[in-house]
Enzyme design. Structure first.
Site, PDB file in Angstrom:
ATOM      1  N   HIS A 187      53.478  46.993  26.511  1.00 15.35           N
ATOM      2  CA  HIS A 187      52.008  46.959  26.511  1.00 15.35           C
ATOM      3  C   HIS A 187      51.518  48.204  25.772  1.00 15.35           C
ATOM      4  O   HIS A 187      51.479  49.304  26.322  1.00 15.35           O
ATOM      5  CB  HIS A 187      51.456  46.913  27.929  1.00 15.35           C
ATOM      6  CG  HIS A 187      50.010  46.495  27.987  1.00 15.35           C
ATOM      7  ND1 HIS A 187      49.049  46.976  27.114  1.00 15.35           N
ATOM      8  CD2 HIS A 187      49.360  45.629  28.823  1.00 15.35           C
ATOM      9  CE1 HIS A 187      47.878  46.420  27.406  1.00 15.35           C
ATOM     10  NE2 HIS A 187      48.040  45.597  28.426  1.00 15.35           N
ATOM     11  N   GLU A 313      47.314  35.272  28.540  1.00 16.82           N
ATOM     12  CA  GLU A 313      46.122  36.129  28.476  1.00 16.82           C
ATOM     13  C   GLU A 313      45.769  36.412  27.020  1.00 16.82           C
ATOM     14  O   GLU A 313      45.444  37.538  26.652  1.00 16.82           O
ATOM     15  CB  GLU A 313      46.335  37.451  29.215  1.00 16.82           C
ATOM     16  CG  GLU A 313      46.704  37.257  30.685  1.00 16.82           C
ATOM     17  CD  GLU A 313      46.617  38.537  31.497  1.00 16.82           C
ATOM     18  OE1 GLU A 313      45.848  38.552  32.445  1.00 16.82           O
ATOM     19  OE2 GLU A 313      47.306  39.509  31.157  1.00 16.82           O
ATOM     20  N   CYS A 397      42.323  46.023  36.031  1.00 18.30           N
ATOM     21  CA  CYS A 397      42.223  46.681  34.723  1.00 18.30           C
ATOM     22  C   CYS A 397      40.812  46.605  34.148  1.00 18.30           C
ATOM     23  O   CYS A 397      40.314  47.581  33.573  1.00 18.30           O
ATOM     24  CB  CYS A 397      43.225  46.072  33.738  1.00 18.30           C
ATOM     25  SG  CYS A 397      43.103  44.281  33.600  1.00 18.30           S
ATOM     26  N   CYS A 398      40.158  45.441  34.289  1.00 20.15           N
ATOM     27  CA  CYS A 398      38.857  45.250  33.639  1.00 20.15           C
ATOM     28  C   CYS A 398      37.764  46.121  34.257  1.00 20.15           C
ATOM     29  O   CYS A 398      36.811  46.505  33.582  1.00 20.15           O
ATOM     30  CB  CYS A 398      38.426  43.785  33.720  1.00 20.15           C
ATOM     31  SG  CYS A 398      39.496  42.680  32.776  1.00 20.15           S
TER      32      CYS A 398
END
Lengths: 633, 633
Positions: A187, A313, A397-398
């Protein structure tokens, strides 16, 4: 070679009502409530080493993956957001909270500098054995960004020192030498953080390490293959099936399709674009441009959302942009804003600012509720009423991407160069830039995004020649401008910027008018979901029909005749004042259907007034259906 | 109380070209190739006890579930399909194959009669411990249906004896006594099989056991809770989260919404309807009628497909009928045909036959390719070109449901009662029924479904009075009929059947004309996906636009103006002759879009000729896009 640099958010004072409200909400509500959520969900607790017995454990998903493995990153992102808040106004409670976290990290850090609380607490013997899945460098990157932000906000460097020791450990661990690992993170993220550390320390090693991670990606033999074999796994059993998922399917300079997990992609392109600037790297720049064209021409939602599919995603096929099942993760749009800003510094072109603005005012802003304490992870463009905001998410995370973006949004308004200052966004700011050897105060006043009437005062400490570059948005038709009352020829707009070069002196005033008429938007005919449908836009805002404004109907039953006029209607009773779009429409009648599901006669219609609301504001009232794309007739 | 009984397929000779082709394909290609696939995929091999070491093992899914657990059912269904084929024409090879399987089963069967090859071979200690998930009774049911079919086709009863011993074991194991289990299968099916066994043996015990399984379902305390606790599992951790999934969330008589896994639901309703007939059970009948109204009024695709969602292979919300992600499993439509037939014997009403016909000619037929060796599991109503037929499936349930349906399709054409014979379907059959104490030969000639011109000869062995009930399909407008050239008043149509009661004698002829004009169909406005769209239907067939017939476009780019005439065009060059629907349409142009994805001008259109093909025939040529619902303008 760097020509333009962004004017950092700490130098930009947000004064317009639109951003003032968002910023105040984030400072007063979002940042404190996020700390409470991190505490409540055990995320802060997980930084304590040694870990309690039994350790706090959240369930693994069906790929045997636990989201707990990236909790360090959530803490890092909260520190970053909180530190941006501190830059606006210091706060003893928040600082004590960050200092407490700092001490936990200091205690957790291993003698060699290593610092990942999951691995140290659970499986220290396995560190650096699964870069593909386990977000180890990603976590380091986010914590490093937090440390830098806290240092910049407060001058306190203890957390930065801790993280710099960790980065030095990472720098020793990864590289081309035989005793080093030729790896990179599954990532992407650390690359962005390293470039920030380079900016703060001027230490070239960090720039080089970011470049190394980018350059190494996708080489053959493939690092993730070798790594899997080394830990006894079959590389072919990678759950995502393809390295496109993490954009390591080929070297980055050869990539010409935007693929895989959307957030990873955007973080990588952000780093690539910044490296292209810093290193004046033409091949990296070319790759960024090709990828930009690909995503904006075939793979982006009207709202600036990215990635239609939940499974990865991320991205699927060209023009595959389903509305009701859109993933369009908040993080991905935030990351697109990062990338767009870097592209803008590679080449001052309004096409980048247009997308930056689009993603900001629509998909990204949508991620945070009006009350600052509810969120969207996915941002579909259509809902039957089942989709609504949540208080927290198993993968948060958002949440912190929304808060860190808004707390630093001032940093996206202006850029400065040796002899020019560029304004990309409007909304009421003041700042002081360095240009042509002078300090120049710039004050931009407007009620943007509700109105396109913009007034800019330019106030150099002494008169001098430089260029003021004002973005004329792609959506703005029939824009006009004047300097001290004298009209400026808009034919001078090049690449989306009106370039006003002159000798500027105290009291000079530019007036810009960007007429905001409501307009219809159509999608490329290959976007099969949008055939026969129309969307509404006004200025930078994309609109939607929401049931709260159009009660008694499912939004998908409403139709907008092509001949209907669109009217802007200011509504002071909604959300402290918004501009809605109102039009005469048709509602398909259900009353005469009874138990029939299909029939030969087309549905009857009645005339109704349609009210469209800015998309980013939906799902702040009662639950109900929503659509961005409206059936047109 | 039973008034009508179906005329079994073995008494019905299929003579019309449409069904002759399908039947020949299934006999000559599908049934033999399915045996090869069962062999190739180890499914037949798994019947060998003791199992080889290491045993053949297919991967478990993320719910730790292996589809291998229902391999017995696949074998059972193949035996059933193959036996139906044998009823049409005996075949030494197929019979030897079934006999070989029979011997494996004889060898596997335990002394107490138990016979499930997964459990016997892998975990004999665990039998009857997980009825919720492990399909144990479901497998027994399918194998029993196979055994009955083979007995009826050949008179050989060895397999039937084996299975009857197993059923007797089951009958001893389950029931109200304290030493019995008060359980039932997570996947309904055995109830249907037991009712067939009751029909063959006339042994009331099997009827009672079927009724017991139905009556026990959904009682509290819940059997699946108790069973989970007994094996050390937490019942709350049931992966599907709700017992709606297997329709055991409440007693069946209280159920008024069609929910959960679609195939399970349909198998259950089939058994409920048949029990309602056999037992003259008014409350069961009422439940069936309520559920029928629910599914046909809110939850069925235009094609007769059921279940929009892949997650539960089943139902979601009212009017939630997405086209491109439709699951609409072939098995579910086949099972709907079973249910509709039982409803028809509960109450001779054309609404049941209309749905039977719809599901048969569209979703169910679509499940088998033209060549008889490729399949659809899911039957979406729209595809961007990525969906196409496969040769086999990890879960091959649909393959044998298609073959057993087509091999016995003659059984859905007629019913007989003491003084009436009813024709539900047309397509060229002959049969001899028993009515009014006479043998009556019925010959129905037509080129159905391509033409609605039907000629029926009635030939009793001696003249006598009885009723000939001819279904006038719901789609048929302006139908006409005559007996021996004398017009019959169509006002006499009641509940969808034209009731001609008279003294019939040799040479009597009825001519029926069911005009088949192509027609437009619209969906209820709450079906949000279909707003602004129209579908085409002609007779019993639903049509679609497929790229093979409309090259150069994605089918979603095509639009059909409301004013365009629809024309039937017979095409002898396609699939041995089909009737297509042709109309003038519009194609949205993509050429002038270049890299734009969104713009203010609506797409340009060009005039094109649209050709629509019967839906069941799509995906038999090149890969490409398809849509049933066409944008209308």
């Amino acid at each position: 070679m760097r020509i333009y640099s962004p004017v950092g958010f700490s130098r930009v004072s947000l004064e317009g009502p639109f951003w003032r409200e968002r910023l105040d909400t984030v400072l007063a509500r979002t940042v404190p409530s996020q700390h409470r959520q991190l505490e409540r969900h055990g995320i802060l607790h997980s930084l304590t080493i040694p870990q309690p017995v039994p350790p706090l454990t959240i369930p693994r998903n069906h790929h045997n993956f636990t989201m707990q493995i990236f909790w360090d990153s959530d803490v890092g992102k909260w520190i970053e957001a909180a530190s941006y808040a501190l830059s606006h106004r210091r706060d003893g409670i928040i600082e004590a909270q960050i200092d407490e976290i700092t001490e936990l990290l200091a205690k957790a850090q291993l003698p060699d500098g290593y610092l990942n609380c999951w691995y140290i607490g659970r499986e220290p013997e396995n560190r650096w054995t699964n870069l593909r899945d386990n977000h180890e460098l990603y976590c380091a990157g986010h914590m490093l960004e937090g440390a830098i932000a806290y240092f910049e906000a407060t001058g306190r460097r203890r957390l930065l020192d801790i993280m710099q020791r960790y980065v030095d450990h990472i720098d020793a661990m990864f590289g081309p030498r035989e005793d080093q690992k030729q790896g990179y993170c599954g990532h992407q993220e650390i690359e962005i953080a390293l470039l920030k550390l380079y900016r703060v320390t001027k230490n070239r090693r960090y720039l080089d390490l970011a470049a190394y991670f980018i350059d190494e990606r996708g080489k053959n033999p493939h690092y993730f293959d070798a790594e899997a074999i080394a830990r006894g796994d079959d590389p072919k059993k990678f759950w995502a099936k393809t390295y496109q998922y993490n954009q390591s399917h080929m070297p980055v300079r050869q990539q010409d399709k935007v693929v895989g997990h959307a957030v990873r992609a955007m973080y990588m392109y952000t780093a690539m674009a910044e490296l292209a600037v810093e290193l004046d790297d033409a091949s990296l720049r070319r790759a960024c441009e090709v990828l930009w064209r690909d995503v904006t021409g075939r793979r982006i939602y009207l709202t600036g959302g990215l990635g239609p599919a939940a499974t990865n995603e991320g991205f699927t096929e060209d023009y595959d942009l389903p509305n009701d099942t859109a993933y369009a993760e908040t993080c991905a749009s935030v990351a697109l804003i990062f990338w767009a800003q870097r592209m803008l510094h590679l080449d001052l072109d309004g096409k980048y600012a247009d997308i930056l603005e689009l993603a900001l005012f629509n998909n990204a802003l949508c991620g945070l509720s009006r009350d600052g304490q509810h969120y969207f992870y996915e941002n579909p463009l259509e809902s039957d009423g089942r989709h609504s905001r949540w208080e927290w998410h198993v993968c948060p995370c958002c949440t912190m991407n929304a808060s860190r973006l808004i707390a630093s949004v001032g940093g996206y308004f202006c850029s400065e160069s040796k002899d020019a200052v560029a304004l990309h966004l409007y909304g009421g700011i003041s700042t002081t830039v360095e240009v042509a050897g002078r300090k120049v105060k710039i004050k931009e006043e407007s009620n943007y995004p509700w109105s396109g009437a913009v007034r800019i005062s330019v106030d150099p400490d002494s008169p001098g020649e430089f260029a003021l570059k004002l973005r004329i948005p792609g959506w703005a038709k029939r824009a006009t401008a004047s300097v001290n009352g004298v009209a400026v020829e808009l034919a001078a707009v090049r690449n989306g910027y009106l370039d006003i070069r002159r000798v500027w002196g105290k009291g000079d005033t530019v007036v810009l008018d960007l007429p905001m008429a409501p307009e219809r938007v159509y999608a490329h005919p290959l976007v099969r979901m949008d055939v026969g449908r129309v969307a509404l836009r006004r200025g930078p805002l994309v609109y939607c029909l929401e049931e709260a404004d159009n009660p008694g109907h499912r939004m998908q039953q409403l139709r907008l005749p092509r001949a209907s006029d669109l009217r802007s209607v200011t509504r002071t009773d909604l959300f402290d004042g918004v501009v809605t779009i109102v039009a005469n429409g048709k509602a398909l009648a259900t009353a005469d259907w009874e138990d029939e599901l299909y029939r030969n006669e087309s549905p009857r219609e009645s005339t109704v007034s349609l009210t469209a609301l800015p998309y980013y504001l939906w799902s702040n009232r009662t639950k109900g259906s929503m659509t961005v794309w409206i059936a047109e007739e």
